[in-house]
Design a protein around this motif. Structure first.
Motif, PDB file in Angstrom:
ATOM      1  N   LEU A  11       0.851  -1.190   0.000  1.00 50.54           N
ATOM      2  CA  LEU A  11       0.000   0.000   0.000  1.00 50.54           C
ATOM      3  C   LEU A  11       0.886   1.239   0.000  1.00 50.54           C
ATOM      4  O   LEU A  11       1.810   1.349   0.817  1.00 50.54           O
ATOM      5  CB  LEU A  11      -0.905  -0.005   1.233  1.00 50.54           C
ATOM      6  CG  LEU A  11      -1.743   1.246   1.488  1.00 50.54           C
ATOM      7  CD1 LEU A  11      -2.751   1.462   0.369  1.00 50.54           C
ATOM      8  CD2 LEU A  11      -2.433   1.136   2.840  1.00 50.54           C
ATOM      9  N   VAL A  12       0.600   2.147  -0.903  1.00 42.83           N
ATOM     10  CA  VAL A  12       1.400   3.369  -1.005  1.00 42.83           C
ATOM     11  C   VAL A  12       0.491   4.520  -1.382  1.00 42.83           C
ATOM     12  O   VAL A  12      -0.559   4.315  -2.017  1.00 42.83           O
ATOM     13  CB  VAL A  12       2.527   3.175  -2.048  1.00 42.83           C
ATOM     14  CG1 VAL A  12       1.961   2.992  -3.444  1.00 42.83           C
ATOM     15  CG2 VAL A  12       3.532   4.313  -2.009  1.00 42.83           C
ATOM     16  N   GLN A  13       0.867   5.714  -0.980  1.00 42.34           N
ATOM     17  CA  GLN A  13       0.094   6.891  -1.363  1.00 42.34           C
ATOM     18  C   GLN A  13       0.413   7.305  -2.787  1.00 42.34           C
ATOM     19  O   GLN A  13       1.507   7.013  -3.297  1.00 42.34           O
ATOM     20  CB  GLN A  13       0.397   8.047  -0.410  1.00 42.34           C
ATOM     21  CG  GLN A  13      -0.183   7.871   0.987  1.00 42.34           C
ATOM     22  CD  GLN A  13      -0.014   9.124   1.828  1.00 42.34           C
ATOM     23  OE1 GLN A  13       0.923   9.888   1.641  1.00 42.34           O
ATOM     24  NE2 GLN A  13      -0.943   9.335   2.758  1.00 42.34           N
ATOM     25  N   ALA A  14      -0.520   7.982  -3.399  1.00 35.91           N
ATOM     26  CA  ALA A  14      -0.298   8.492  -4.745  1.00 35.91           C
ATOM     27  C   ALA A  14       0.968   9.337  -4.777  1.00 35.91           C
ATOM     28  O   ALA A  14       1.233  10.125  -3.861  1.00 35.91           O
ATOM     29  CB  ALA A  14      -1.495   9.317  -5.199  1.00 35.91           C
ATOM     30  N   ASP A  90      -3.204   2.731 -10.825  1.00 36.25           N
ATOM     31  CA  ASP A  90      -2.231   1.639 -10.894  1.00 36.25           C
ATOM     32  C   ASP A  90      -2.588   0.502  -9.945  1.00 36.25           C
ATOM     33  O   ASP A  90      -1.944  -0.551  -9.957  1.00 36.25           O
ATOM     34  CB  ASP A  90      -0.827   2.143 -10.553  1.00 36.25           C
ATOM     35  CG  ASP A  90      -0.283   3.125 -11.563  1.00 36.25           C
ATOM     36  OD1 ASP A  90       0.328   4.129 -11.142  1.00 36.25           O
ATOM     37  OD2 ASP A  90      -0.466   2.889 -12.779  1.00 36.25           O
ATOM     38  N   THR A  91      -3.598   0.711  -9.112  1.00 33.10           N
ATOM     39  CA  THR A  91      -4.024  -0.319  -8.182  1.00 33.10           C
ATOM     40  C   THR A  91      -4.478  -1.565  -8.921  1.00 33.10           C
ATOM     41  O   THR A  91      -5.344  -1.503  -9.797  1.00 33.10           O
ATOM     42  CB  THR A  91      -5.173   0.198  -7.294  1.00 33.10           C
ATOM     43  OG1 THR A  91      -4.688   1.270  -6.480  1.00 33.10           O
ATOM     44  CG2 THR A  91      -5.711  -0.912  -6.401  1.00 33.10           C
ATOM     45  N   THR A 121      -1.653  -1.416  -4.081  1.00 35.46           N
ATOM     46  CA  THR A 121      -2.770  -0.520  -3.797  1.00 35.46           C
ATOM     47  C   THR A 121      -2.229   0.891  -3.634  1.00 35.46           C
ATOM     48  O   THR A 121      -1.344   1.119  -2.807  1.00 35.46           O
ATOM     49  CB  THR A 121      -3.522  -0.945  -2.531  1.00 35.46           C
ATOM     50  OG1 THR A 121      -3.976  -2.294  -2.675  1.00 35.46           O
ATOM     51  CG2 THR A 121      -4.729  -0.037  -2.294  1.00 35.46           C
ATOM     52  N   VAL A 122      -2.755   1.813  -4.429  1.00 37.97           N
ATOM     53  CA  VAL A 122      -2.325   3.203  -4.377  1.00 37.97           C
ATOM     54  C   VAL A 122      -3.503   4.038  -3.888  1.00 37.97           C
ATOM     55  O   VAL A 122      -4.547   4.087  -4.536  1.00 37.97           O
ATOM     56  CB  VAL A 122      -1.848   3.692  -5.751  1.00 37.97           C
ATOM     57  CG1 VAL A 122      -1.304   5.117  -5.641  1.00 37.97           C
ATOM     58  CG2 VAL A 122      -0.787   2.755  -6.320  1.00 37.97           C
ATOM     59  N   SER A 123      -3.313   4.676  -2.759  1.00 38.58           N
ATOM     60  CA  SER A 123      -4.380   5.501  -2.194  1.00 38.58           C
ATOM     61  C   SER A 123      -4.254   6.940  -2.666  1.00 38.58           C
ATOM     62  O   SER A 123      -3.152   7.443  -2.904  1.00 38.58           O
ATOM     63  CB  SER A 123      -4.327   5.443  -0.667  1.00 38.58           C
ATOM     64  OG  SER A 123      -3.104   5.977  -0.200  1.00 38.58           O
ATOM     65  N   SER A 124      -5.382   7.587  -2.774  1.00 43.28           N
ATOM     66  CA  SER A 124      -5.376   8.977  -3.264  1.00 43.28           C
ATOM     67  C   SER A 124      -5.246   9.976  -2.128  1.00 43.28           C
ATOM     68  O   SER A 124      -5.340   9.630  -0.964  1.00 43.28           O
ATOM     69  CB  SER A 124      -6.665   9.243  -4.039  1.00 43.28           C
ATOM     70  OG  SER A 124      -7.779   9.002  -3.212  1.00 43.28           O
TER      71      SER A 124
END
Length: 124
Positions: A11-14, A90-91, A121-124
């Motif tokens: 999991l990474v931030q945008a 990209d998720t 998983t890319v969080s906004s």
């Protein structure tokens, strides 16, 4: 027996980065092209990147061009995908595949993999 073991998802931030790695065994690495495709919920599978081990020619989907970099290490039998400037789109589950390559001037993916995939998983 072909074996592909993916790692490095998370999991990474945008705007962040992740590096995926694929450990390859069961075939002669130098004679193959290796790559990555992804599957997002409700979307078609997408060939992301592929590298020809014999000449290091590479393919990138337009959606990742300039942000992702594929590399291979024949001594370690690994293929890495460095993903920078990640976006929520990209998720997906990312799969390593030994079934991509170049035919003439075109690249192809069969979207078959012997790996289990790794979730990005890319969080906004």
């Amino acid at each position: 027996e072909v074996q592909l073991v993916e790692s490095g998802g998370g999991l990474v931030q945008a705007g962040g980065s992740l590096r995926l790695s694929c450990a390859v065994s069961g075939f002669t690495f130098d004679d193959h092209a290796i790559g990555w495709f992804r599957q997002a919920p409700g979307k078609e599978r997408e060939g992301v990147s592929c590298i020809s081990s014999s000449d290091d020619n590479t393919y990138y989907a337009d959606s990742v061009k300039g942000r992702f970099t594929i590399s291979s290490d024949s001594a370690k039998n690994t293929v890495d995908l460095q993903m920078n400037s990640l976006k929520p789109e990209d998720t997906a589950v990312y799969y390593c595949t030994s079934e991509c390559g170049r035919y003439g001037s075109s690249w192809y993916f069969t979207f078959r993999s012997w790996g289990q995939g790794t979730q990005v998983t890319v969080s906004s």
